[in-house]
Design a protein around this motif. Structure first.
Motif, mmCIF file in Angstrom:
data_model
loop_
_atom_site.group_PDB
_atom_site.id
_atom_site.type_symbol
_atom_site.label_atom_id
_atom_site.label_comp_id
_atom_site.label_asym_id
_atom_site.label_seq_id
_atom_site.Cartn_x
_atom_site.Cartn_y
_atom_site.Cartn_z
ATOM 1 N N SER A 33 -10.784 -9.451 -16.317
ATOM 2 C CA SER A 33 -9.764 -10.471 -16.007
ATOM 3 C C SER A 33 -8.785 -10.642 -17.163
ATOM 4 N N PHE B 283 -6.595 -7.551 -17.400
ATOM 5 C CA PHE B 283 -5.670 -7.465 -16.268
ATOM 6 C C PHE B 283 -4.417 -8.313 -16.507
ATOM 7 N N PHE C 179 -7.484 -2.629 -9.961
ATOM 8 C CA PHE C 179 -8.290 -2.859 -8.766
ATOM 9 C C PHE C 179 -8.665 -1.504 -8.174
ATOM 10 N N LEU D 170 -12.021 -5.725 -9.381
ATOM 11 C CA LEU D 170 -11.303 -5.643 -10.644
ATOM 12 C C LEU D 170 -12.171 -4.871 -11.639
#
Length: 85
Positions: free
Chosen positions: A27, A30, A40, A46
């Motif tokens: 996270s 990203f 993804f 993810l």
């Protein structure tokens, strides 16, 4: 951020916390908007970039990945051989 810098960031988090959750790391990476760092997959999961993950694994030879909890932790004497537990 380069893949090397991302792996080093993951290492710092791992050493500071004593563990590192895959989802939290992915996270964070990203948010940097670079698909080499996090992306993804075909199942909409993810994921950490393959280059980042390879370098992190090189930096943490005594870490194991807990598949059930999806996190890395230090190896224990009771662990089986191999990276994943």
């Amino acid at each position: 951020m380069t893949e090397e810098e991302a792996a080093n960031w993951m290492l710092e988090e791992f050493e500071t916390l004593g563990f590192l959750y895959q989802e939290g790391a992915a996270s964070h990476l990203f948010t940097l908007n670079d698909e080499k760092l996090a992306y993804f997959d075909a199942n909409s999961n993810l994921c950490i970039g393959k280059g980042v993950l390879a370098r992190f694994n090189e930096l943490t030879p005594e870490a194991v990945y807990e598949r059930a909890g999806k996190f890395w932790r230090p190896r224990l004497d009771t662990d089986q051989p191999g990276r994943q537990q």
